[in-house]
Design an enzyme around this catalytic site. Sequence first.
Site, mmCIF file in Angstrom:
data_model
loop_
_atom_site.group_PDB
_atom_site.id
_atom_site.type_symbol
_atom_site.label_atom_id
_atom_site.label_comp_id
_atom_site.label_asym_id
_atom_site.label_seq_id
_atom_site.Cartn_x
_atom_site.Cartn_y
_atom_site.Cartn_z
ATOM 1 N N GLU A 138 0.815 -1.222 0.000
ATOM 2 C CA GLU A 138 0.000 0.000 0.000
ATOM 3 C C GLU A 138 0.848 1.272 0.000
ATOM 4 O OE1 GLU A 138 -3.082 -0.471 2.998
ATOM 5 O OE2 GLU A 138 -3.346 -2.571 2.436
ATOM 6 N N ASN B 145 2.474 -4.175 -3.638
ATOM 7 C CA ASN B 145 1.137 -4.694 -3.367
ATOM 8 C C ASN B 145 0.194 -3.555 -3.006
ATOM 9 O OD1 ASN B 145 -0.482 -7.150 -2.979
ATOM 10 N ND2 ASN B 145 -0.526 -6.593 -0.809
ATOM 11 N N HIS C 30 -9.615 -7.195 -2.169
ATOM 12 C CA HIS C 30 -10.667 -7.212 -1.131
ATOM 13 C C HIS C 30 -11.956 -6.626 -1.704
ATOM 14 C CE1 HIS C 30 -8.022 -8.531 2.037
ATOM 15 N NE2 HIS C 30 -7.185 -7.524 1.817
ATOM 16 N N GLU D 123 -4.977 -10.961 -2.042
ATOM 17 C CA GLU D 123 -5.736 -10.970 -0.776
ATOM 18 C C GLU D 123 -7.248 -11.047 -1.039
ATOM 19 O OE1 GLU D 123 -4.549 -7.758 1.800
ATOM 20 O OE2 GLU D 123 -2.484 -7.783 1.116
ATOM 21 N N ASP E 234 -11.029 -11.660 -1.089
ATOM 22 C CA ASP E 234 -12.203 -12.093 -0.326
ATOM 23 C C ASP E 234 -13.379 -11.245 -0.806
ATOM 24 O OD1 ASP E 234 -10.731 -10.771 2.779
ATOM 25 O OD2 ASP E 234 -11.439 -9.687 0.990
#
Length: 389
Positions: free
Chosen positions: A160, A202, A238, A272, A274
């Site tokens: 980030e 990332n 996400h 990541e 979800d």
Amino acid sequence: MRFPILAAALLCAPVATALPADCRDKGAGCTLAETAAQAGFWIGAAIDAPPEPAAEAIYPAQFNSVTAENAHKWGPLSDGLGRYDFSRGDQVVAFAEANGARVRGHTLFWGRGPLPADLAGQIAAAPDPAGRAREILVEHVGAVVGHYAGRIHSWDVVNEPLDFFTGNPDPNIMFRQLGIDYIGEAFRAAHAADPGAQLFLNEFFQDYQGEKARAFLSLAADLLAEGVPIHGVGIQGHISPGPDQLMPPDPAAFQAFLAELAALGLAVEITELDVSIFFFRGAADPLAEQARVYGELVGACIAVPACQGVTLWGIEDGDTWLDRTFPSSVVAPNRPLLFDEDLEPKPAWFATRDAIAGRIVPEPGTGALVLIGIAILGGRHRERGRETG
Ligand code: G3I
């Protein structure tokens, strides 16, 4: 010899029934890891340290990649500058190695993440804060990457790097001291400590064509142009209710962004993933809608050859950061993963497996072998039929 394949098939005839399942066949009963192996693809999950019971139960059948959800972050590794306790991080790496899985190291520097309590004070107190900041960063990266050299496939060197909502650099402690060059410093230190590790930048995005996505593309291109040893980019993926309101993206825009990053010559991964069930609460079949989004996102990765892997941010719906973290905790249970609380595969699991199968390319000649095998078996069946009448 004129027909080597035929000869090979005839020689193999007695074991023609032992041909490995073709995981493109939905009825073959392939697991995620079997499908990923045939596709030459990474499929992983974020796990605890020590690995939770669900990880012990589900690896190696379902995943061939491991990410430590927290154990490899600076704060969990170090309660003070220069002091490290690698024991929990080592548990994750040992678990991966025992299950034949690769490890994604996450993450060497995250400005908004957990950092040693004395980091800021040591920099502020230094006569040359910028020089001290650089020294601390390079020493940390070297210590951690060096500790795991040869055992970790890839590192999220910086997580980030951009502001939460905009395309501006995250104004973290290293940016404030060193400017954007802190990123190159971290990558060079990681490459020096383990030249064989793939090094990733990332990030997460609300949308994949807006200011932040444009800025990330430019940042990656700039790093490459400066000769920084960056090998890939991680798109977190996400899909969660929150201040950033990470809505299910338009699949075409998502895929186009992955393709633009790949066009820079970088590997790409969804790191990541979800998908909160919250977004489908009004649907007739929320789990089916969730599966559709999983199929779209994983399918977008599969459609971009340089997209080499997908990591789920957890294993089963009973253990997800979304249910522990405000504001997604307000709408818990988010049920965002591929397995339910009983480790049963959800529709999202099938959609993910079917998407990964889309990358399987049959071995040359396999088709002929199968046809020959079927012919031989068919002949034998007819013979047996004649015998038994
Ligand atoms: O282990 C301690 C426990 O001893 C203590 O009792 C408890 C009470 O506060 O805290 C526990 O540590 C928590 C840790 O998760 C383990 O559960 C930390 O407070 C908590 O901040 C930490 O949250 C993690 C978060 O990153 C911050 O590091 C989440 O689990 C993790 O899923 C989340 O993952 C991040 C990625 O690294 C980067 N991308 C975004 C993603 C979601 O925020």
